[in-house]
Design a protein around this motif. Structure first.
Motif, PDB file in Angstrom:
ATOM      1  N   LYS A   1      51.560  -8.425  -1.836  1.00 32.68           N
ATOM      2  CA  LYS A   1      50.330  -7.925  -1.234  1.00 32.68           C
ATOM      3  C   LYS A   1      50.156  -6.430  -1.411  1.00 32.68           C
ATOM      4  N   TYR A   2      51.247  -5.695  -1.245  1.00 29.08           N
ATOM      5  CA  TYR A   2      51.126  -4.240  -1.216  1.00 29.08           C
ATOM      6  C   TYR A   2      52.201  -3.604  -2.081  1.00 29.08           C
ATOM      7  N   GLY A   3      52.064  -2.301  -2.286  1.00 27.55           N
ATOM      8  CA  GLY A   3      53.066  -1.546  -3.006  1.00 27.55           C
ATOM      9  C   GLY A   3      52.539  -1.001  -4.305  1.00 27.55           C
ATOM     10  N   ASP A   4      53.288  -0.082  -4.864  1.00 26.63           N
ATOM     11  CA  ASP A   4      52.918   0.493  -6.145  1.00 26.63           C
ATOM     12  C   ASP A   4      52.985  -0.572  -7.235  1.00 26.63           C
ATOM     13  N   LEU A   5      52.112  -0.436  -8.222  1.00 23.98           N
ATOM     14  CA  LEU A   5      52.083  -1.425  -9.292  1.00 23.98           C
ATOM     15  C   LEU A   5      53.394  -1.480 -10.056  1.00 23.98           C
ATOM     16  N   ASP A   6      54.112  -0.373 -10.154  1.00 20.34           N
ATOM     17  CA  ASP A   6      55.364  -0.373 -10.921  1.00 20.34           C
ATOM     18  C   ASP A   6      56.578  -0.715 -10.061  1.00 20.34           C
ATOM     19  N   SER A   7      56.336  -1.100  -8.806  1.00 21.33           N
ATOM     20  CA  SER A   7      57.430  -1.540  -7.951  1.00 21.33           C
ATOM     21  C   SER A   7      57.865  -2.950  -8.324  1.00 21.33           C
ATOM     22  N   ARG A   8      59.164  -3.207  -8.221  1.00 19.92           N
ATOM     23  CA  ARG A   8      59.699  -4.508  -8.582  1.00 19.92           C
ATOM     24  C   ARG A   8      59.830  -5.448  -7.388  1.00 19.92           C
ATOM     25  N   LEU A   9      59.347  -5.030  -6.234  1.00 19.15           N
ATOM     26  CA  LEU A   9      59.511  -5.824  -5.015  1.00 19.15           C
ATOM     27  C   LEU A   9      58.337  -6.779  -4.868  1.00 19.15           C
ATOM     28  N   TYR A  10      58.602  -8.065  -5.100  1.00 20.12           N
ATOM     29  CA  TYR A  10      57.580  -9.087  -5.024  1.00 20.12           C
ATOM     30  C   TYR A  10      57.992 -10.176  -4.041  1.00 20.12           C
ATOM     31  N   ALA A  11      56.981 -10.811  -3.420  1.00 17.77           N
ATOM     32  CA  ALA A  11      57.255 -11.792  -2.386  1.00 17.77           C
ATOM     33  C   ALA A  11      57.414 -13.213  -2.931  1.00 17.77           C
ATOM     34  N   TYR A  12      56.636 -13.537  -3.940  1.00 19.18           N
ATOM     35  CA  TYR A  12      56.613 -14.910  -4.442  1.00 19.18           C
ATOM     36  C   TYR A  12      56.803 -14.911  -5.952  1.00 19.18           C
ATOM     37  N   TRP A  13      57.474 -15.964  -6.433  1.00 12.50           N
ATOM     38  CA  TRP A  13      57.838 -16.053  -7.843  1.00 12.50           C
ATOM     39  C   TRP A  13      57.522 -17.433  -8.399  1.00 12.50           C
ATOM     40  N   GLY A  14      57.171 -17.465  -9.662  1.00 15.85           N
ATOM     41  CA  GLY A  14      57.052 -18.720 -10.371  1.00 15.85           C
ATOM     42  C   GLY A  14      58.399 -19.156 -10.936  1.00 15.85           C
ATOM     43  N   GLN A  15      58.390 -20.289 -11.619  1.00 19.31           N
ATOM     44  CA  GLN A  15      59.639 -20.862 -12.136  1.00 19.31           C
ATOM     45  C   GLN A  15      59.974 -20.348 -13.532  1.00 19.31           C
ATOM     46  N   GLY A  16      59.021 -19.714 -14.185  1.00 25.96           N
ATOM     47  CA  GLY A  16      59.263 -19.119 -15.488  1.00 25.96           C
ATOM     48  C   GLY A  16      58.856 -20.013 -16.642  1.00 25.96           C
ATOM     49  N   THR A  17      58.554 -19.359 -17.751  1.00 22.47           N
ATOM     50  CA  THR A  17      58.233 -20.066 -18.993  1.00 22.47           C
ATOM     51  C   THR A  17      58.928 -19.345 -20.143  1.00 22.47           C
ATOM     52  N   GLN A  18      59.526 -20.110 -21.039  1.00 19.07           N
ATOM     53  CA  GLN A  18      60.314 -19.532 -22.118  1.00 19.07           C
ATOM     54  C   GLN A  18      59.412 -19.071 -23.254  1.00 19.07           C
ATOM     55  N   VAL A  19      59.656 -17.850 -23.704  1.00 21.39           N
ATOM     56  CA  VAL A  19      59.010 -17.313 -24.897  1.00 21.39           C
ATOM     57  C   VAL A  19      60.111 -16.981 -25.898  1.00 21.39           C
ATOM     58  N   THR A  20      60.004 -17.548 -27.079  1.00 18.54           N
ATOM     59  CA  THR A  20      60.974 -17.292 -28.130  1.00 18.54           C
ATOM     60  C   THR A  20      60.239 -16.791 -29.368  1.00 18.54           C
ATOM     61  N   VAL A  21      60.670 -15.637 -29.861  1.00 16.41           N
ATOM     62  CA  VAL A  21      60.046 -15.030 -31.035  1.00 16.41           C
ATOM     63  C   VAL A  21      61.072 -15.033 -32.159  1.00 16.41           C
ATOM     64  N   SER A  22      60.755 -15.719 -33.223  1.00 17.33           N
ATOM     65  CA  SER A  22      61.676 -15.806 -34.359  1.00 17.33           C
ATOM     66  C   SER A  22      61.355 -14.712 -35.382  1.00 17.33           C
ATOM     67  N   SER A  23      62.402 -14.267 -36.058  1.00 18.50           N
ATOM     68  CA  SER A  23      62.215 -13.190 -37.049  1.00 18.50           C
ATOM     69  C   SER A  23      61.903 -13.747 -38.424  1.00 18.50           C
TER      70      SER A  23
END
Length: 122
Positions: free
Chosen positions: A100-122
């Motif tokens: 809800k609040y805080g500086d945009l560059d702060s890492r303090l967050y209340a809720y999180w998703g489960q994540g999605t994998q991104v893979t970049v091949s060379s």
């Protein structure tokens, strides 16, 4: 119950693009700043982008500045991360998060998703 569900990850060649989405439910979406984090094995979770309640302000970490763009659609309760010019170093699990609040560059967050994998091949 707050839920954040990411989608759009996958395998892409270097130089390619992906668009991640994060659909939020169980909260008043426009009351929350949204962030995108990433984590690869053996590293700390890193904040790569954040966007303010209305979308009028954004933050980007140095390695992604100029390549990634965060946007949001408050009518659809969704935040996006457009990733262009992807590099192998961008390979990670990407998470969206809400606070809800805080500086945009702060890492303090209340809720999180489960994540999605991104893979970049060379």
């Amino acid at each position: 119950q707050v839920q954040l569900v990411e989608s759009g990850g996958g395998l892409v060649q270097a130089g390619g693009s992906l668009r991640l989405s994060c659909a939020a439910s169980g909260l008043t979406f426009s009351d929350y700043q949204m962030g995108w984090f990433r984590q690869s094995p053996g590293t700390d979770r890193e904040l790569v982008a954040a966007i303010s309640w209305s979308g009028g302000s954004t933050y980007y970490a140095g390695p992604v500045k100029g390549r990634f763009t965060a946007t949001r659609d408050n009518a659809e309760n969704t935040v996006y991360l457009q990733m262009n010019s992807l590099q192998p170093a961008d390979t990670a699990v990407y998470y969206c998060a809400a606070k809800k609040y805080g500086d945009l560059d702060s890492r303090l967050y209340a809720y999180w998703g489960q994540g999605t994998q991104v893979t970049v091949s060379s």
